[in-house]
Write an enzyme that holds these catalytic residues in place. Structure first.
Site: not given
Length: 353
Positions: A45, A217, A245, A249, A287, A289-290, A329, A331
């Site tokens: 990511s 990703g 993640c 989205q 983790n 940024g969107y 996350h 996991e």
């Protein structure tokens, strides 16, 4: 040897060289995780980004390949306050610096990471260049400002279909997946069929999956127009689906929702997330940024989790198909496991379908 970080606003941080020789141009971000630097280094990511640790000492247990989340790092550069040059751990295979050199990652240490992170928090994520040349020229600033993370998914996805394990047939749609997602499925009795991001909905259906795992990703989720179109087709088959993640989205985008870029993102292992159904708050590893724009969710989507700090969307349940997704996350390896029960929820979704 001296090395510098030049930000797109012209600010220069002076430090010491670590890792590989050369320059690194990328989007400068920070992570607040106190542990798990090997997982951070190998998380796909971070594709196209220069990662800064807020924790001051990094490398204290060396480099350990078994802790990696992917075959090699996808980040562009690495910044720490203090590099531990002699790690101490019985599992250590080499020092952190040697690992960076082997993987051609340009690093920088001995800079004021506190000042750097404060700047990013106040002004937002910005591009930067790690270089051995201190000079700031108009042309160099123009190149730094023009940089953009592109093709993150296509650059980090697997190249061919692979199969592991036995049990429930779960297609893991790889957008730059962390290895622990697959391990979490295998430990719960799944036959994991890992497929590249470029596959079609028809190809996935032909694998006769009982469940679909949409992975994490990097990059801008809205950039993946082809994947979103194929996901729309796949949704019509109403196969139990779990998104994490970037997968979260993309699932929202395939339902007509919107995403937005955050000022400095959520990166670290201490993000508080509230379950709106139960009222309970979990500490999560993140983790990204969107974020999904909550107000854009369709009637068939219910906001389930929110970030307790900034109230952004952290999880969605769907009523038009057996599916749910989370921004964090569950996991997490090297982070809190408070929400690992979501994989069990996915197994129940598959078994009850």
């Amino acid at each position: 040897m001296k090395r510098y970080l030049i930000l797109s606003d012209g600010t220069v941080f002076e430090g010491r060289a670590m890792g590989a020789d050369g320059e690194a141009l990328g989007e400068v971000v920070f992570t607040t995780s106190m542990v798990g630097y090997m997982e951070t280094l190998t998380d796909p990511s971070y594709y196209g980004q220069i990662v800064t640790h807020t924790f001051p000492l990094i490398g204290n247990y060396g480099a350990i390949a078994a802790d990696a989340e992917s075959e090699k790092p996808a980040l562009k550069g690495y910044i720490v306050r203090e590099e531990c040059e002699e790690g101490s751990n019985f599992r250590k295979e080499c020092e952190l610096d040697e690992f960076l050199v082997k993987n051609n990652i340009v690093g920088l240490c001995d800079i004021d990471t506190r000042a750097l992170v404060k700047k990013i928090r106040s002004k937002g994520v910005m591009n930067g260049l790690i270089t051995d040349k201190k000079e700031v020229t108009p042309q160099r600033l123009k190149e730094i400002r023009a940089y953009k993370v592109k093709d993150a998914v296509l650059s980090t996805t697997c190249k061919e279909v692979t199969e592991h394990g036995e049990g429930r047939r779960v297609v893991l749609w790889d957008f730059g997946a962390k290895g622990n997602i697959e391990r979490a499925l295998l430990s719960r009795g799944c036959k994991v069929l890992r497929v590249p991001a470029s596959v079609s909905a028809e190809e996935i259906v032909a694998l006769a999956p009982q469940g679909i795992m949409l992975t994490n990703g990097g990059g801008d989720p809205a950039e993946n127009v082809g994947v979103i179109e194929e996901l729309k087709k796949l949704n019509a088959h109403k196969i139990p689906t779990f998104g994490i993640c970037l997968g979260h989205q993309l699932l929202a985008l395939s339902h007509g929702a919107l995403t937005k870029k955050l000022k400095f993102g959520h990166r670290g292992a201490n993000q508080p997330v509230k379950d709106l159904q139960t009222g309970r708050t979990y500490i999560t590893s993140q983790n990204h940024g969107y974020a999904v724009v909550s107000e854009s969710l369709p009637a068939s989507a219910t906001l389930r989790f929110i970030n307790a700090n900034d109230r952004t969307a952290e999880g969605v349940d769907y009523t038009d198909m057996p599916a749910f997704s989370v921004q964090f996350h569950p996991e997490a390896c090297g982070g809190p496991l408070d929400t690992s029960f979501l994989f069990d929820r996915f197994m129940e979704l598959i078994d009850n379908n």
